[in-house]
Motif scaffolding. Structure first.
Motif, PDB file in Angstrom:
ATOM      1  N   UNK A   7      -9.033   8.057   6.467  1.00 25.48           N
ATOM      2  CA  UNK A   7      -9.334   6.631   6.647  1.00 25.48           C
ATOM      3  C   UNK A   7      -9.897   6.072   5.344  1.00 25.48           C
ATOM      4  N   UNK A   8      -9.266   5.034   4.834  1.00 22.85           N
ATOM      5  CA  UNK A   8      -9.759   4.352   3.637  1.00 22.85           C
ATOM      6  C   UNK A   8      -9.683   2.836   3.794  1.00 22.85           C
ATOM      7  N   UNK A  13      -7.953   2.844  10.033  1.00 24.84           N
ATOM      8  CA  UNK A  13      -8.823   2.968  11.211  1.00 24.84           C
ATOM      9  C   UNK A  13      -8.038   2.678  12.493  1.00 24.84           C
ATOM     10  N   UNK A  14      -7.240   1.620  12.462  1.00 24.85           N
ATOM     11  CA  UNK A  14      -6.491   1.216  13.651  1.00 24.85           C
ATOM     12  C   UNK A  14      -5.408   2.224  14.012  1.00 24.85           C
ATOM     13  N   UNK A  15      -4.864   2.911  13.011  1.00 25.89           N
ATOM     14  CA  UNK A  15      -3.779   3.860  13.271  1.00 25.89           C
ATOM     15  C   UNK A  15      -4.255   5.307  13.374  1.00 25.89           C
ATOM     16  N   UNK A  57     -13.568  12.581   7.542  1.00 26.83           N
ATOM     17  CA  UNK A  57     -12.593  11.512   7.786  1.00 26.83           C
ATOM     18  C   UNK A  57     -12.365  10.666   6.532  1.00 26.83           C
ATOM     19  N   UNK A  58     -13.451  10.320   5.837  1.00 23.32           N
ATOM     20  CA  UNK A  58     -13.325   9.499   4.631  1.00 23.32           C
ATOM     21  C   UNK A  58     -13.031  10.334   3.382  1.00 23.32           C
ATOM     22  N   UNK A  77     -16.415   3.571  12.044  1.00 18.60           N
ATOM     23  CA  UNK A  77     -16.025   4.973  12.206  1.00 18.60           C
ATOM     24  C   UNK A  77     -17.177   5.764  12.797  1.00 18.60           C
ATOM     25  N   UNK A  78     -18.382   5.508  12.309  1.00 18.35           N
ATOM     26  CA  UNK A  78     -19.566   6.197  12.803  1.00 18.35           C
ATOM     27  C   UNK A  78     -19.738   5.959  14.298  1.00 18.35           C
ATOM     28  N   UNK A  79     -19.573   4.709  14.725  1.00 15.34           N
ATOM     29  CA  UNK A  79     -19.729   4.393  16.145  1.00 15.34           C
ATOM     30  C   UNK A  79     -18.647   5.050  16.989  1.00 15.34           C
TER      31      UNK A  79
END
Length: 252
Positions: A7-8, A13-15, A57-58, A77-79
């Motif tokens: 994720x960047x 995030x959506x995909x 993830x990042x 992302x954290x949530x």
């Protein structure tokens, strides 16, 4: 990959193929819980806390950039990760044989935390606090395994998050007996026989240091002898067994 994460961007995030709690296989834990020998309890001990998932993830480098450039994305992302983990805890806390929750979340390295203490307090520690409260509501202790130098956040972990015990100690950072002298009146101290000593020392040296830790830390209370970290494959079996044997000899 420490340079390029999955994720960047918000599009990433959506995909992202977020896992679903309903797809989690709890059967191994449920089976163990149902077949525990009398007098034995189950500890939920798993790797991959909030911080570790974020940096995976990042990517570590990507997370460092995102904390400055896209803090809203980091928060999202954290949530998402935290909500999934909360659902996991909610399930395992129903197991009647559970006696402690013991997550792993490596937040430091030799001299400091991996990201700023302020960012850990903003993104990571609030979720640990939530998990800790859930565990305490069940009347159980919430332990934490975290490698590295956490001096900048240890008071927050104890006083705000409410951890009941700390694991992962390295002599080059702070020897376990020194840590216990400082914090042992507030939390339990778990393990501490340095992996370098356990892997590179002789079995006699391992025995001697095991006895030293038991005799030094044991009388203070709230201490459990053990290794400073996980047992890697390069630890000689005879050294690991020497630690166990000496512990049993001392405790009679």
């Amino acid at each position: 990959d420490q340079h390029h994460g999955t994720i960047a961007s918000w599009e990433d995030f959506e995909h992202y193929p977020w896992p679903r709690l309903e797809d989690m296989d709890f059967w191994p834990l449920e089976y163990i819980n149902a077949h525990l020998p009398e007098g034995m309890g189950l500890i939920s001990c798993h790797a991959g806390g909030i911080y570790e998932h974020l940096s995976s993830i990042f990517s570590y480098e990507g997370l460092c950039f995102a904390l400055i450039d896209q803090p809203d994305l980091v928060s999202a992302v954290c949530d998402r990760v935290g909500e999934l983990m909360e659902g996991y805890y909610r399930h395992i806390l129903q197991l009647d044989g559970l006696i402690a929750v013991f997550p792993g979340d490596d937040m430091g390295f030799r001299t400091a935390t991996l990201i700023s203490p302020e960012d850990l307090k903003r993104y990571t520690l609030p979720w640990h606090k939530r998990f800790s409260r859930m565990t305490h509501d069940r009347g159980l202790p919430y332990f934490l395994h975290s490698c590295g130098n956490l001096a900048a956040i240890i008071d927050d972990l104890i006083d705000d998050v409410g951890i009941d015990g700390k694991h992962s100690f390295e002599d080059a950072i702070v020897p376990v007996e020194v840590f216990q002298e400082r914090y042992g009146a507030r939390i339990a101290v778990l393990g501490g026989l340095d992996i370098n000593r356990l892997s590179a020392g002789t079995s006699g040296e391992v025995r001697a240091h095991t006895r030293y830790l038991i005799e030094t830390c044991g009388p203070r209370g709230r201490y459990a002898i053990g290794s400073g970290n996980s047992i890697p494959s390069y630890v000689p079996a005879e050294n690991y067994l020497a630690m166990l044997d000496e512990t049993h000899d001392v405790n009679g």
